[in-house]
Design a protein around this motif. Structure first.
Motif, PDB file in Angstrom:
ATOM      1  N   UNK A  97      -4.746  -4.835  -5.319  1.00 46.56           N
ATOM      2  CA  UNK A  97      -5.360  -4.045  -6.464  1.00 46.56           C
ATOM      3  C   UNK A  97      -6.637  -3.416  -6.321  1.00 46.56           C
ATOM      4  N   UNK A  98      -6.805  -2.298  -6.876  1.00 47.80           N
ATOM      5  CA  UNK A  98      -8.143  -1.337  -6.746  1.00 47.80           C
ATOM      6  C   UNK A  98      -7.872  -0.508  -7.961  1.00 47.80           C
ATOM      7  N   UNK A  99      -9.000   0.283  -8.432  1.00 50.66           N
ATOM      8  CA  UNK A  99      -8.934   1.139  -9.681  1.00 50.66           C
ATOM      9  C   UNK A  99      -8.005   1.902  -9.763  1.00 50.66           C
ATOM     10  N   UNK A 100      -7.854   2.643  -8.513  1.00 46.43           N
ATOM     11  CA  UNK A 100      -6.896   3.916  -8.429  1.00 46.43           C
ATOM     12  C   UNK A 100      -5.489   3.392  -8.378  1.00 46.43           C
ATOM     13  N   UNK A 101      -5.149   2.242  -8.038  1.00 46.84           N
ATOM     14  CA  UNK A 101      -3.659   1.956  -7.830  1.00 46.84           C
ATOM     15  C   UNK A 101      -3.579   0.613  -8.709  1.00 46.84           C
ATOM     16  N   UNK A 154       0.959  -1.251   0.081  1.00 50.44           N
ATOM     17  CA  UNK A 154       0.161  -0.001  -0.024  1.00 50.44           C
ATOM     18  C   UNK A 154       0.930   1.372   0.051  1.00 50.44           C
ATOM     19  N   UNK A 155       1.835   1.262   0.759  1.00 52.05           N
ATOM     20  CA  UNK A 155       2.859   2.425   0.725  1.00 52.05           C
ATOM     21  C   UNK A 155       3.519   2.608  -0.584  1.00 52.05           C
ATOM     22  N   UNK A 156       3.982   1.359  -1.299  1.00 56.81           N
ATOM     23  CA  UNK A 156       4.352   1.389  -2.826  1.00 56.81           C
ATOM     24  C   UNK A 156       3.357   1.987  -3.603  1.00 56.81           C
ATOM     25  N   UNK A 157       1.970   1.737  -3.557  1.00 57.71           N
ATOM     26  CA  UNK A 157       0.802   2.416  -4.498  1.00 57.71           C
ATOM     27  C   UNK A 157       0.749   3.659  -4.179  1.00 57.71           C
ATOM     28  N   UNK A 158       0.749   4.226  -2.761  1.00 56.22           N
ATOM     29  CA  UNK A 158       0.776   5.765  -2.527  1.00 56.22           C
ATOM     30  C   UNK A 158       1.769   6.393  -3.512  1.00 56.22           C
ATOM     31  N   UNK A 159       3.042   5.683  -3.255  1.00 58.85           N
ATOM     32  CA  UNK A 159       4.070   6.591  -3.983  1.00 58.85           C
ATOM     33  C   UNK A 159       4.084   6.658  -5.396  1.00 58.85           C
ATOM     34  N   UNK A 160       3.818   5.409  -6.153  1.00 64.03           N
ATOM     35  CA  UNK A 160       3.373   5.513  -7.404  1.00 64.03           C
ATOM     36  C   UNK A 160       2.420   6.270  -8.038  1.00 64.03           C
ATOM     37  N   UNK A 161       1.219   6.449  -7.042  1.00 57.87           N
ATOM     38  CA  UNK A 161       0.117   7.128  -7.573  1.00 57.87           C
ATOM     39  C   UNK A 161       0.543   8.587  -7.746  1.00 57.87           C
ATOM     40  N   UNK A 162       1.174   9.093  -6.790  1.00 55.33           N
ATOM     41  CA  UNK A 162       1.781  10.272  -6.637  1.00 55.33           C
ATOM     42  C   UNK A 162       2.426  10.845  -8.001  1.00 55.33           C
TER      43      UNK A 162
END
Length: 336
Positions: A91-95, A38-46
């Motif tokens: 997995x989710x649509x935003x990440x 989840x941390x990795x997803x937040x960074x990738x999303x940014x």
């Protein structure tokens, strides 16, 4: 091995262009905390990218005979099933999240893979056990990959669902190397609506512990220490002023502890920092090692994710935010 399509630069309010970056999250056979992904997803999303969970399947080197192709095929499928299960949970649509399986020698495969993903972030979980994160060949391979950005996530890092980072710490030491971390920090702070905390640890000029007491030396020691603190205040104020013009929430923290390593760990705890963005090397760094002493200490001790940026701009004196000249202080004769 596939290479990624070229990234498109995106304009930003800060005048910096954002290059899309995926997070290549390398794992081994050990347990992987869902929070780390989840941390990795937040960074990738940014950075408008996605997470790719990558594992290197190492072929045995201690066997006298050839590898059984059937056994190897079964092992590969089991690994793919594990990766798919990990990404399915996250997995989710935003990440968006995908998987990649590599085969061969661990560190060599990580290095080769990242050579084709120069604009991306190499990431790894890092253990905070007594053995330390550097006991993991995968984590060590990520750090040695020469990737422009490296994300290390503690295996016990806590993340609250749907809660953005509140405070991101950026250690600065007055060098252009350290300032190289600012662009990524700015984008992450904006994406998370987080406060950007700029920190400077004023160096202690120090005196030898042996020899007779020298009042003049002690007087000069106090003066130089005050000079270092005032220079740090001026430096932080100048950068803060420039960043605030872009609508960012900026805080500054000046430490007089002298030891930057322990001072920064103390600040992470005292200021409830959620994330650290810093350069692999600072003012006294050497490029023949993957990180400087301060960054290595932060990786060992911090209980929050750390994003390390490598300096790529050539000359060390090419400051991103201009030359800072402290005011109200008499500089030594001959200083420009």
């Amino acid at each position: 091995m596939t290479t990624k399509a070229s990234h498109e630069d995106q304009p930003s309010k800060s005048g910096l262009s954002l290059e899309r970056s995926d997070v290549l999250f390398f794992i081994d056979n050990g347990p992987v905390a869902q929070a780390a992904i989840h941390h990795a997803q937040k960074v990738a999303s940014a950075f408008h990218g996605k997470v790719v969970v990558v594992q290197v399947l190492c072929k045995p080197t201690n066997l006298s005979g050839p590898i059984d192709p059937v056994d190897w095929s079964i092992k590969k499928q089991q690994t793919v099933n594990r990766l798919e299960l990990l990404t399915k949970k996250a997995k989710d649509a935003a990440h968006p999240c995908s998987i990649e399986l590599l085969e061969g020698q661990c560190i060599g495969q990580i290095k080769a893979f990242m050579e084709h993903r120069q604009g991306d972030i190499a990431a790894s979980p890092r253990s905070r056990s007594d053995m330390g994160w550097h006991s993991s060949e995968t984590a060590w391979g990520v750090l040695m990959s020469k990737s422009a950005a490296v994300l290390m996530i503690p295996d016990d890092a806590i993340i609250e669902p749907n809660t953005p980072y509140r405070r991101i710490l950026v250690p600065l030491d007055g060098s252009s190397r350290a300032e190289a971390a600012l662009p990524k920090a700015i984008f992450l702070a904006r994406a998370e609506s987080a406060e950007l905390m700029l920190c400077y640890v004023a160096p202690d000029p120090g005196l030898t512990a042996f020899g007779a007491k020298d009042q003049e030396a002690e007087r000069l020691h106090v003066l130089v220490k005050k000079r270092n603190e005032q220079a740090g205040k001026t430096y932080l104020a100048q950068i803060r002023k420039k960043l605030e013009q872009n609508g960012l929430k900026i805080a500054v923290r000046l430490s007089s502890d002298g030891d930057a390593r322990r001072a920064l760990i103390k600040i992470v705890s005292q200021e409830a920092v959620d994330f650290v963005v810093m350069a692999t090397h600072g003012q006294s760094g050497h490029n023949d090692v993957p990180t400087g002493d301060v960054a290595r200490f932060i990786l060992d001790k911090a209980d929050v994710p750390v994003l390390l940026l490598r300096y790529r701009n050539g000359r060390d004196k090419n400051h991103s935010f201009g030359k800072v000249v402290p005011t109200g202080i008499r500089l030594p004769v001959g200083t420009d």
